[in-house]
Design an enzyme around this catalytic site. Structure first.
Site, short mmCIF file in Angstrom:
data_model
loop_
_atom_site.label_atom_id
_atom_site.label_comp_id
_atom_site.label_asym_id
_atom_site.label_seq_id
_atom_site.Cartn_x
_atom_site.Cartn_y
_atom_site.Cartn_z
CG HIS A 1 -0.34 0.17 2.59
ND1 HIS A 1 0.38 1.10 2.99
CD2 HIS A 1 -0.17 -1.12 3.60
CE1 HIS A 1 0.91 0.60 4.28
NE2 HIS A 1 0.58 -0.18 4.53
CB SER B 1 1.45 -3.95 5.42
OG SER B 1 0.11 -3.31 6.17
CG ASP C 1 -1.57 -20.82 11.39
OD1 ASP C 1 -1.28 -20.91 12.57
OD2 ASP C 1 -1.16 -21.49 10.54
#
Length: 443
Positions: free
Chosen positions: A241, A383, A368
């Protein structure tokens, strides 16, 4: 009784029934993206995920030649190039036209390494304003009165280019002693167009120097994750991003920067309404060093000085095009402790092929148990963590849903590859990572 009059209602019912049956697939076909890419050797398959009975009346023509009906075996892309695709109902009613770009298969080494990101902005960014108390105790804000806004970029003062916070502070103070107005050249945060602001500095009794009523910052830094490394070009992609200023939430106009290795020393667990974060420190010993060339909606990109260390995967894998991504199980690679990359299971819940403008190409969910127990879900610093499905890189983790930390957005790997420059374009690329606590200088 006229037989034709008896037959007419039956025909109308059949037409209405067929119309209702075809309404959904018709809309789905119309909503197909106008452009998409497939790799050489992959099927040209639009994956509408609708029952065959509803879709097998739609014919696909590629460059004018009938290729297949939905529900039949899709053709395989044989060589790079551009293909014009026409979709027709019953073979003669036009429904949709698209372009399919066939690109060479690209392989990259998936990342997962923790990295430190340091960016310098073009000029300095206005991140705050404050009143100045003069010798008579009156409050002023010359910059605000001149129309300077938060997020604007200060480029020059009296024709001299500015690059650092300290330089701006000293120039304003020294020029303010002359008693003459200053001419500031700034870029608007909204239009990015330069404009002039004429401001007369005021002596501030609190700081004992001349000021114009602004807080500025010249750079930002934080911890994130590397997504991929492309050996042939030594290029990398990370974060997934755009990097924005923590105070103004405006994209930072890049004026240089670098990435280095980092180690993760702790985890602050996320919970509903409060995202968690990785607690990391920069480390030159991690063998990662490179520049930052681009800051885009799909991540940051640049060139590494050498191939990065990777304790988990050293083998290059293909990058999946959007049409290849399936809803269902996948995996992410990321670091939770020190510099060790680990693999965790997730679920791709939705693919969003039209979300490129915001870099949001899929919705994912952490499944998970180990990762959920350690982090609570997606956290800051995660990220850029690569998402792998069927041994192909399909994207990277980007954003967390604040009220549902186990879920969030991912960017598509295809978009990142085009932004990085690793794929040639011959056939046609919010919330920050944890920022350091840099001082903000008042000017």
């Amino acid at each position: 009784m006229d037989y034709r009059k008896q037959k007419l209602p039956a025909v109308l019912l059949v037409v209405i029934f067929l119309g209702l049956c075809l309404q959904l697939p018709f809309q789905v076909v119309q909503n197909l993206p106008p452009q998409q890419r497939v790799a050489v050797g992959e099927k040209i398959d639009f994956q509408l995920n609708l029952p065959k009975i509803f879709t097998d009346q739609f014919e696909f023509k590629i460059d004018g030649v009938p290729a297949f009906y939905l529900g039949q075996a899709a053709p395989v892309a044989a060589k790079p190039g551009e293909l014009k695709v026409q979709v027709k109902l019953f073979g003669f009613i036009p429904v949709r036209e698209m372009m399919v770009s066939v690109v060479p298969e690209i392989k990259v080494i998936p990342g997962g390494q923790a990295i430190g990101v340091m960016m310098n902005s073009e000029g300095v960014m206005v991140v705050g304003r404050s009143s100045i108390i003069d010798g008579q105790g009156k409050r002023h804000n010359p910059a605000a009165e001149a129309g300077v806004k938060l997020g604007d970029i200060l480029i020059k003062i009296n024709g001299v280019k500015v690059e650092t916070e300290g330089q701006v502070r000293d120039q304003i103070n020294n020029l303010g002693k002359t008693g003459k107005p200053l001419v500031l050249i700034l870029k608007s945060k909204n239009t990015q167009k330069p404009y002039n602001a004429t401001i007369t500095p005021i002596f501030c009794n609190e700081t004992k120097r001349y000021r114009v009523g602004l807080f500025v910052r010249d750079s930002t830094a934080g911890v994130g994750t590397m997504t991929f490394y492309h050996p042939e070009t030594r290029s990398y992609g990370a974060l997934g991003h755009i990097i924005t200023d923590v105070d103004t939430c405006q994209p930072i106009n890049l004026n240089g920067g670098k990435v280095v290795g980092a180690t993760i020393e702790g985890i602050r667990m996320g919970k509903k309404g409060q995202p968690g974060e990785k607690l990391g420190v920069f480390s030159a010993e991690e063998g990662i060093s490179g520049n930052i060339i681009k800051n885009t909606n799909c991540g940051i990109f640049g060139i590494l000085d050498q191939e990065p260390k990777n304790n988990y995967s050293k083998r290059a894998i293909p990058v999946a095009m959007t049409a290849e991504i399936q809803e269902g199980p996948a995996e992410i690679y990321t670091v939770l402790n020190n510099n060790r990359i680990e693999k965790f299971s997730i679920e791709v819940q939705q693919v969003i092929p039209n979300g490129k403008a915001e870099g949001k190409g899929m919705i994912i969910k952490i499944t998970d148990p180990r990762l959920l127990a350690k982090t609570g879900g997606i956290i800051q610093g995660m990220s850029g963590s690569p998402i792998v499905q069927d041994n192909k890189l399909i994207g990277a983790v980007t954003h967390v849903f604040v009220n549902d930390p186990a879920r969030g957005y991912g960017v598509l790997a295809e978009w990142m590859l085009y932004n990085s420059g690793a794929i040639s374009k011959h056939v046609s690329i919010r919330k920050n990572e944890k920022n350091d606590e840099r001082s903000i200088i008042a000017c």
